[in-house]
Motif scaffolding. Structure first.
Motif, PDB file in Angstrom:
ATOM      1  N   TYR A  48      34.617  54.876  68.400  1.00 24.22           N
ATOM      2  CA  TYR A  48      35.798  54.883  68.094  1.00 24.22           C
ATOM      3  C   TYR A  48      35.965  54.693  66.358  1.00 24.22           C
ATOM      4  O   TYR A  48      37.181  54.548  65.676  1.00 24.22           O
ATOM      5  N   THR A  73      35.538  67.186  82.883  1.00 19.78           N
ATOM      6  CA  THR A  73      36.430  66.160  83.539  1.00 19.78           C
ATOM      7  C   THR A  73      37.244  67.315  84.730  1.00 19.78           C
ATOM      8  O   THR A  73      37.170  68.639  84.704  1.00 19.78           O
ATOM      9  N   GLU A 102      51.003  60.179  79.595  1.00 21.48           N
ATOM     10  CA  GLU A 102      49.502  60.109  79.917  1.00 21.48           C
ATOM     11  C   GLU A 102      49.023  59.705  78.835  1.00 21.48           C
ATOM     12  O   GLU A 102      49.063  59.675  77.838  1.00 21.48           O
ATOM     13  N   ALA A 105      44.532  61.972  76.691  1.00 25.28           N
ATOM     14  CA  ALA A 105      44.982  63.337  77.345  1.00 25.28           C
ATOM     15  C   ALA A 105      43.811  64.214  77.161  1.00 25.28           C
ATOM     16  O   ALA A 105      43.764  65.493  77.491  1.00 25.28           O
ATOM     17  N   GLY A 106      42.733  63.987  76.402  1.00 24.45           N
ATOM     18  CA  GLY A 106      41.602  64.675  76.032  1.00 24.45           C
ATOM     19  C   GLY A 106      41.858  65.937  75.631  1.00 24.45           C
ATOM     20  O   GLY A 106      42.501  66.078  74.412  1.00 24.45           O
ATOM     21  N   VAL A 131      49.784  59.342  74.909  1.00 21.98           N
ATOM     22  CA  VAL A 131      49.385  57.812  73.977  1.00 21.98           C
ATOM     23  C   VAL A 131      47.809  58.344  73.920  1.00 21.98           C
ATOM     24  O   VAL A 131      46.916  58.297  74.903  1.00 21.98           O
ATOM     25  N   VAL A 133      44.503  57.671  71.497  1.00 20.99           N
ATOM     26  CA  VAL A 133      43.861  56.876  70.464  1.00 20.99           C
ATOM     27  C   VAL A 133      43.255  57.840  69.338  1.00 20.99           C
ATOM     28  O   VAL A 133      42.759  57.390  68.360  1.00 20.99           O
ATOM     29  N   SER A 134      42.425  58.806  69.682  1.00 18.95           N
ATOM     30  CA  SER A 134      41.930  59.850  68.968  1.00 18.95           C
ATOM     31  C   SER A 134      42.723  60.882  68.143  1.00 18.95           C
ATOM     32  O   SER A 134      43.480  61.537  68.884  1.00 18.95           O
ATOM     33  N   LEU A 137      41.620  64.321  68.683  1.00 16.44           N
ATOM     34  CA  LEU A 137      41.877  65.068  69.943  1.00 16.44           C
ATOM     35  C   LEU A 137      43.382  65.131  70.235  1.00 16.44           C
ATOM     36  O   LEU A 137      43.784  66.105  70.542  1.00 16.44           O
ATOM     37  N   ASN A 167      43.448  59.620  83.242  1.00 12.31           N
ATOM     38  CA  ASN A 167      42.368  60.228  84.063  1.00 12.31           C
ATOM     39  C   ASN A 167      41.040  60.051  83.179  1.00 12.31           C
ATOM     40  O   ASN A 167      41.194  60.700  82.165  1.00 12.31           O
ATOM     41  N   GLU A 168      40.221  59.125  83.747  1.00 10.74           N
ATOM     42  CA  GLU A 168      38.839  59.151  83.095  1.00 10.74           C
ATOM     43  C   GLU A 168      39.395  58.580  81.580  1.00 10.74           C
ATOM     44  O   GLU A 168      38.476  58.961  80.541  1.00 10.74           O
ATOM     45  N   VAL A 169      39.847  57.526  81.318  1.00 11.09           N
ATOM     46  CA  VAL A 169      40.180  56.734  80.296  1.00 11.09           C
ATOM     47  C   VAL A 169      39.535  55.400  80.442  1.00 11.09           C
ATOM     48  O   VAL A 169      38.980  54.905  79.705  1.00 11.09           O
ATOM     49  N   MET A 173      36.221  52.521  78.170  1.00  7.27           N
ATOM     50  CA  MET A 173      36.578  51.322  77.321  1.00  7.27           C
ATOM     51  C   MET A 173      35.412  50.514  77.163  1.00  7.27           C
ATOM     52  O   MET A 173      34.954  50.248  78.319  1.00  7.27           O
TER      53      MET A 173
HETATM   54  C1  SAM Z   1      36.750  61.015  78.895  1.00  6.23           C
HETATM   55  S1  SAM Z   1      37.850  61.443  77.929  1.00  6.23           S
HETATM   56  C2  SAM Z   1      39.147  62.022  79.156  1.00  6.23           C
HETATM   57  C3  SAM Z   1      40.215  62.784  78.885  1.00  6.23           C
HETATM   58  C4  SAM Z   1      41.164  63.401  79.860  1.00  6.23           C
HETATM   59  N1  SAM Z   1      42.034  62.476  80.386  1.00  6.23           N
HETATM   60  C5  SAM Z   1      40.535  64.449  80.895  1.00  6.23           C
HETATM   61  O1  SAM Z   1      40.413  63.869  82.173  1.00  6.23           O
HETATM   62  O2  SAM Z   1      39.840  65.501  80.619  1.00  6.23           O
HETATM   63  C6  SAM Z   1      38.894  59.962  77.414  1.00  6.23           C
HETATM   64  C7  SAM Z   1      40.125  60.072  76.681  1.00  6.23           C
HETATM   65  O3  SAM Z   1      40.632  58.571  76.418  1.00  6.23           O
HETATM   66  C8  SAM Z   1      40.998  58.510  75.209  1.00  6.23           C
HETATM   67  N2  SAM Z   1      41.204  57.120  75.091  1.00  6.23           N
HETATM   68  C9  SAM Z   1      40.132  56.010  74.976  1.00  6.23           C
HETATM   69  N3  SAM Z   1      40.935  54.872  75.025  1.00  6.23           N
HETATM   70  C10 SAM Z   1      42.070  54.815  74.910  1.00  6.23           C
HETATM   71  C11 SAM Z   1      43.111  54.078  75.014  1.00  6.23           C
HETATM   72  N4  SAM Z   1      42.941  52.750  75.035  1.00  6.23           N
HETATM   73  N5  SAM Z   1      44.653  54.469  75.037  1.00  6.23           N
HETATM   74  C12 SAM Z   1      44.740  56.172  74.947  1.00  6.23           C
HETATM   75  N6  SAM Z   1      43.565  56.726  75.290  1.00  6.23           N
HETATM   76  C13 SAM Z   1      42.327  56.346  75.093  1.00  6.23           C
HETATM   77  C14 SAM Z   1      40.051  59.393  74.449  1.00  6.23           C
HETATM   78  O4  SAM Z   1      40.473  59.411  73.136  1.00  6.23           O
HETATM   79  C15 SAM Z   1      40.085  60.568  75.229  1.00  6.23           C
HETATM   80  O5  SAM Z   1      41.023  61.416  74.932  1.00  6.23           O
END
Ligand code: SAM
Length: 382
Positions: A48, A73, A102, A105-106, A131, A133-134, A137, A167-169, A173
């Motif tokens: 990040y 994903t 969400e 959201a990738g 919400v 962070v990128s 994206l 989903n996959e967030v 971390m």
């Molecule tokens: C592996 S991707 C998954 C994207 C999507 N949810 C999917 O399943 O295709 C991780 C996502 O989480 C975001 N992200 C990471 N830490 C976050 C946080 N603390 N709050 C919100 N988004 C976050 C990334 O920027 C990215 O969009």
């Protein structure tokens, strides 16, 4: 340039230069901190760091090999995922406003397909907020979701009523690493020297040794040389969700296990994993900024954090059980094509995403037994 892994596709000169700039930043941060940073700081930087981190700079990230993506994903596999999820979301909407937040959201596909699926079932979502962070994206999401009723929040809302999704967030971390040596707990951090950026171990700080003692109290003593990780940031995030959610459900979908399975003595090297163009490898110092870094989720820790903060565990099961409970096969029957059938297989097969991925639901002020956990609920294993 670092030595190439023979099995991995070669990056371009520009990509290598990008990674070198990120390495220089990491080295600078290590020096500024006196020669050592904890691994979560390293992970934060390589994923990040503004303008350079994997999630915030130009890497393709999501998508299959044909798109140059690093990983796929569930929402990227097929709209079937969102169509099944819509069943659970619609059930919560019977008791809350039809609002969704969400996190992460990738590509924006889950939002797009979920909005469509909810509309089609006659339970439309009135407000969908993301919400993310990128910023990079977020820009992509704005293109995919143009003309749809979606807003982007700079911070999670408070007093929210409805459904929250991640989903996959949690797996992206940052985590802290530990290694057991002669019954001591060492913290595995990051330093640098002539050979580049590398692991450097030192005695663990109090919070990490306490966390490892708690793990050992439940999972048994970990053997000498055992290395793994603790997701303090994910725990803190789960605790925060209690401040955000006034009524409704948070669904966390990710790969991981309950604590006793996570910290199995046989899982000697933990779960830290890097993803580069559909290849998984275990070297977090190989081309930082071009690789995704992830760790599995300790779902017991997530459930505990949510409960400590005042939320209730509403269900925990495998992705396969959840999607089948939510009528995945009915959705497939409605439009049965070989492509959808193969996507359904990827989503629910034990050999693919069905068993490794889990769904945890936490929430408050929700009466009904959630439909997604009607069969195969494993909350008692957490
Ligand atoms: C592996 S991707 C998954 C994207 C999507 N949810 C999917 O399943 O295709 C991780 C996502 O989480 C975001 N992200 C990471 N830490 C976050 C946080 N603390 N709050 C919100 N988004 C976050 C990334 O920027 C990215 O969009």
């Amino acid at each position: 340039m670092p030595p190439l892994h023979p099995m991995l596709p070669e990056p371009t000169a520009d990509q290598c230069a990008h990674s070198e700039r990120l390495c220089a930043l990491v080295a600078q941060q290590i020096d500024a901190a006196g020669g050592w940073i904890p691994f979560d700081r390293y992970m934060q930087l390589v994923l990040y760091a503004p303008g350079l981190g994997y999630y915030v700079a130009g890497a393709t990230k999501l998508g299959d090999a044909s798109t140059g993506g690093d990983f796929v994903t569930a929402p990227e596999i097929s709209p079937l995922f969102a169509q099944a999820l819509a069943t659970q979301v619609a059930q919560v909407f019977e008791q809350t406003p039809a609002h969704i937040v969400e996190f992460g959201a990738g590509s924006g596909r889950l939002a797009r397909d979920l909005l469509h699926a909810l509309q089609k079932r006659g339970t439309p979502c009135e407000r969908y907020a993301i919400v993310e962070v990128s910023a990079e994206l977020q820009q992509r999401q704005r293109v995919v979701l143009a003309n749809r009723p979606v807003e982007w929040l700079t911070a999670p809302p408070t007093g929210f009523r409805g459904v929250m999704l991640a989903n996959e967030v949690l797996d992206v971390m940052p985590v802290r690493l530990f290694i057991k040596r002669d019954r001591d707990v060492l913290e595995r951090g990051v330093g640098h020297g002539r050979s580049g950026i590398r692991y450097v171990d030192r005695m663990a700080a109090q919070d990490l040794s306490v966390a490892v003692s708690e793990i050992e109290a439940e999972a048994g003593e970990l053997p000498d040389g055992y290395a793994s990780e603790v997701g303090f940031e994910a725990r803190a995030w789960m605790r925060s969700t209690a401040d955000w959610l006034a009524q409704g459900m948070l669904l966390v979908i990710d790969y991981g296990f309950p604590r006793r399975e996570y910290y199995l003595a046989q899982r000697l090297m933990g779960t830290l994993m890097c993803h580069y163009r559909q290849h998984a490898h275990a070297d977090p110092f190989w081309l930082p900024g071009l690789n995704d870094l992830t760790a599995h989720v300790d779902f017991s820790a997530m459930a505990e954090a949510a409960q400590e903060a005042g939320l209730q565990v509403l269900g925990y099961t495998s992705q396969a059980h959840f999607l089948l409970n939510c009528g995945l096969l009915d959705r497939l029957q409605e439009d049965h094509t070989p492509m959808r059938s193969s996507a359904a297989h990827r989503l629910i097969s034990e050999a693919e995403m069905g068993e490794l991925f889990k769904v945890l639901a936490v929430g408050r002020n929700i009466a009904a037994m959630p439909v997604g956990f009607a069969h195969g609920d494993r909350s008692a294993r957490l």
